[in-house]
Design a protein around this motif. Structure first.
Motif, short mmCIF file in Angstrom:
data_model
loop_
_atom_site.label_atom_id
_atom_site.label_comp_id
_atom_site.label_asym_id
_atom_site.label_seq_id
_atom_site.Cartn_x
_atom_site.Cartn_y
_atom_site.Cartn_z
N GLU A 1 -12.34 -26.67 -0.44
CA GLU A 1 -11.96 -26.59 0.97
C GLU A 1 -10.50 -26.15 1.12
O GLU A 1 -10.18 -25.35 2.01
CB GLU A 1 -12.20 -27.94 1.64
CG GLU A 1 -13.69 -28.25 1.79
CD GLU A 1 -13.98 -29.66 2.27
OE1 GLU A 1 -13.03 -30.40 2.61
OE2 GLU A 1 -15.17 -30.03 2.27
N SER B 1 -10.21 -22.44 0.36
CA SER B 1 -10.74 -21.68 1.49
C SER B 1 -9.70 -21.59 2.61
O SER B 1 -9.46 -20.52 3.17
CB SER B 1 -12.02 -22.33 2.00
OG SER B 1 -12.50 -21.66 3.13
N GLU C 1 -7.64 -30.78 2.69
CA GLU C 1 -9.00 -30.32 3.01
C GLU C 1 -9.23 -30.28 4.53
O GLU C 1 -10.15 -29.63 4.99
CB GLU C 1 -10.05 -31.18 2.30
CG GLU C 1 -10.20 -32.59 2.81
CD GLU C 1 -9.23 -33.61 2.20
OE1 GLU C 1 -9.56 -34.80 2.23
OE2 GLU C 1 -8.13 -33.22 1.71
#
Length: 188
Positions: free
Chosen positions: A32, A35, A181
């Motif tokens: 996460e 990303s 995250e």
């Protein structure tokens, strides 16, 4: 975090991070975070990016080698004596263990750190003011003190290790971004 020493905070954060690792959450949190970083403007505009090789329960940013990596050059730190050298790294390059049991590249270090656009640094925790708490050896604080360094400093940590404030000394260098995250905080 009033009246807590850096060492006590390190111990507390190691325990919390180890629990995340033991429970199998570190891999998901790493994915996460990578990303979020890969979608950020600072990453999209960067060409030369220094990562770190994860050790034990640390978050893994090496996933960035495969995400939105076209046209980007990656580097890993090599610790020698009291300083960090910046070495080119491709995912298949040979690595060796250093004295701290961390994988390091054997490639020749670059001579000009001014080329770095981003440095993603490890930390045990951070605060919302941009302070990071590392492992206590001062490698990154000394490296961040280099007057030629213009790179944006990104610290990645699990959300549960982001605090309102943590102890900081005059020699501690702040980061520009904190990524968990759940959020990407731009600080300066």
């Amino acid at each position: 975090m009033n009246n807590i020493t850096k060492q006590d905070l390190r111990n507390l954060c190691r325990q919390k991070r180890q629990k995340l690792f033991n429970d199998g959450h570190i891999e998901k949190i790493s994915t996460e975070i990578c990303s979020k970083i890969s979608k950020s403007a600072v990453y999209k505009n960067a060409k030369n990016i220094m990562l770190f090789y994860p050790k034990a329960a640390e978050l893994n940013v090496l996933k960035l080698l495969d995400i939105q990596s076209e046209g980007k050059n990656f580097y890993l730190p090599r610790c020698k004596e009291n300083s960090i050298s910046v070495c080119p790294y491709k995912g298949c390059d040979k690595l060796i263990l250093n004295n701290f049991n961390i994988e390091e590249p054997i490639t020749e270090p670059i001579s000009d750190v001014e080329i770095l656009d981003i440095i993603i640094a490890p930390a045990l925790c951070a605060d919302k003011r941009g302070n990071r708490l590392g492992y206590g050896k001062g490698f990154y604080d000394r490296f961040f003190s280099n007057p030629k360094l213009r790179a944006k400093k990104i610290v990645i940590i699990p959300e549960i290790l982001l605090f309102k404030t943590i102890p900081a000394d005059i020699h501690d260098k702040k980061c520009n971004f904190i990524v968990t995250e759940k959020q990407l905080l731009e600080l300066a």
